[in-house]
Design an enzyme around this catalytic site. Sequence first.
Site, PDB file in Angstrom:
ATOM      1  N   LYS A  55       3.602  -2.455  -8.384  1.00 47.83           N
ATOM      2  CA  LYS A  55       4.589  -2.405  -7.295  1.00 47.83           C
ATOM      3  C   LYS A  55       5.823  -3.237  -7.658  1.00 47.83           C
ATOM      4  O   LYS A  55       6.959  -2.812  -7.433  1.00 47.83           O
ATOM      5  CB  LYS A  55       3.962  -2.918  -5.989  1.00 47.83           C
ATOM      6  CG  LYS A  55       2.912  -1.974  -5.414  1.00 47.83           C
ATOM      7  CD  LYS A  55       2.137  -2.593  -4.243  1.00 47.83           C
ATOM      8  CE  LYS A  55       1.027  -1.655  -3.785  1.00 47.83           C
ATOM      9  NZ  LYS A  55       0.175  -2.225  -2.722  1.00 47.83           N
ATOM     10  N   GLN A  99      -0.848  -7.835   0.170  1.00 53.26           N
ATOM     11  CA  GLN A  99      -1.835  -6.990  -0.504  1.00 53.26           C
ATOM     12  C   GLN A  99      -3.221  -7.235   0.086  1.00 53.26           C
ATOM     13  O   GLN A  99      -3.648  -8.379   0.265  1.00 53.26           O
ATOM     14  CB  GLN A  99      -1.830  -7.294  -2.003  1.00 53.26           C
ATOM     15  CG  GLN A  99      -2.712  -6.389  -2.835  1.00 53.26           C
ATOM     16  CD  GLN A  99      -2.232  -4.935  -2.873  1.00 53.26           C
ATOM     17  OE1 GLN A  99      -1.048  -4.660  -2.692  1.00 53.26           O
ATOM     18  NE2 GLN A  99      -3.143  -4.015  -3.103  1.00 53.26           N
ATOM     19  N   ASP A 125       4.560  -1.452   4.669  1.00 55.05           N
ATOM     20  CA  ASP A 125       3.256  -0.786   4.580  1.00 55.05           C
ATOM     21  C   ASP A 125       3.019   0.140   5.776  1.00 55.05           C
ATOM     22  O   ASP A 125       2.110   0.979   5.734  1.00 55.05           O
ATOM     23  CB  ASP A 125       2.138  -1.844   4.598  1.00 55.05           C
ATOM     24  CG  ASP A 125       1.546  -2.118   3.228  1.00 55.05           C
ATOM     25  OD1 ASP A 125       1.511  -1.194   2.398  1.00 55.05           O
ATOM     26  OD2 ASP A 125       1.108  -3.261   3.009  1.00 55.05           O
TER      27      ASP A 125
HETATM   28  N1  GUN Z   1      -4.655  -2.405  -0.804  1.00 51.50           N
HETATM   29  C1  GUN Z   1      -4.946  -1.143  -1.204  1.00 51.50           C
HETATM   30  N2  GUN Z   1      -3.952  -0.302  -0.815  1.00 51.50           N
HETATM   31  C2  GUN Z   1      -3.040  -1.040  -0.158  1.00 51.50           C
HETATM   32  C3  GUN Z   1      -1.796  -0.737   0.463  1.00 51.50           C
HETATM   33  O1  GUN Z   1      -1.333   0.406   0.517  1.00 51.50           O
HETATM   34  N3  GUN Z   1      -1.149  -1.798   1.014  1.00 51.50           N
HETATM   35  C4  GUN Z   1      -1.636  -3.057   0.992  1.00 51.50           C
HETATM   36  N4  GUN Z   1      -0.934  -4.023   1.577  1.00 51.50           N
HETATM   37  N5  GUN Z   1      -2.784  -3.368   0.413  1.00 51.50           N
HETATM   38  C5  GUN Z   1      -3.481  -2.369  -0.157  1.00 51.50           C
END
Ligand code: GUN
Length: 314
Positions: A55, A99, A125
Site C-alpha cells: 500500500k 491495518q 477503508d
Molecule cells: N486487513 C486485511 N484487509 C484489510 C483492509 O482492506 N483494510 C485494513 N485496514 N486492514 C485489512
Amino acid sequence: MAARMLDGQALAVRIQQQEIKPKVTQFIREHGRPPGLAIVLVGDNPASEVYVRNKLKSGSEVGFRADLERLPATTTLADVLTLVERLNRSDAHDGILVQSPLPKALGPDAAQRVFDAIAPEKDVDGFTPANVGLMVQNRPALIACTPSGIIELLVREKIPIAGRHAAVVGRSDIVGKPMALLLMQRDATVTICHSKTPDLAAVCRQADILVAATGRAGLVRKEFVKPGATVIDVGMNTVTDPAVAADLFPDGHPRLARFRERGSVLVGDVHPEVAEVAGALTPVPGGVGPLTITMLMMNTLRAAESRVARAVPR
Ligand code: GUN
C-alpha cells in the site's frame, strides 16, 4: 473452454498510472501539497507487513505522501486511539488506514473501537459506521476497497451486472456485506451465502456472478459454478498442509512444485478446477488484491479533494 482470466494487476496499473497519477499531479499543482495517506501498523503480523508495504509503495508511486505509523505489539488501545486522534487533526493527512488484524492483546473489540475513532472524511477503508450507513443508502461515501474494486473490474471488463443473479459467499463487514449491497445497487439479484447455507453448491450454481470471500482455500469447486459464470476470488490463503496443496494442484503442476520447495503456497477460495467451467475468473494472486489497493488510492485522492473543497468556501 478454459475461463478468461481477469487480469486485476494490469487493470490496477492502468488505473493508477493513467487515471490517479495525473489527478495527483494536478492536485499538487493546485494545492501545493500531495494527498496524504497515513497507515497505522500495530505489531508485527507478517502478512500485514506485506500488505502495508504494498500500500505504501503504490501510494508513493501515484505521488502521495504515504506515511507509516508503527506501534509495537505491546502498545495499549489508548495509545492507538491517541495516534488516530492525532492523524484526524493532521493537516498533511487526508486518509487514515489502520491495518487489521490488531494484536489480540488489545482486546476483542479493539478493531471496532479504533475504526470508530477515525474521522469519517478520512476513513479511506470505508469501515466507519458513518460511511457504511451512507453506502447502504446509496449516498456518496468512502466505500470499502475490495468490493468497490470488484465492481470496477466487472464494469471495465464489460461483465453485465443488472438483471443478473449474483451470489456472494461470506458475510464479513469488510467484503461480503458491502459486496452484496453494491451488486444490488447495480440491479443484480443477490444471494448472500455463508457457512450455514444448506447445499451451498446448488445455490452458487444459480449465479451468473459468484464472489467467494470465505477465507477457506479451494472451497468453491467445479460443481458450485454455472458454466460460463464469472467467478471472483477474494481469498488469500496461505496453505502449508501438503495434503491440502495436493488436493488443489495435480501432480506435476508448477505451483505444487513451488509448494514443495518453499513449504507454502498462496491460494484463493476458488479451486483451480473452476477454470474448466467458469466463463471468466480472477487469479490469485494478481486478481482482486491489486484492485483493492487501487481503490485505496482512489479513496485517498477523493478524500483529499473533498477536504480541500470543504476548506475553501465557495
Ligand atoms: N486487513 C486485511 N484487509 C484489510 C483492509 O482492506 N483494510 C485494513 N485496514 N486492514 C485489512
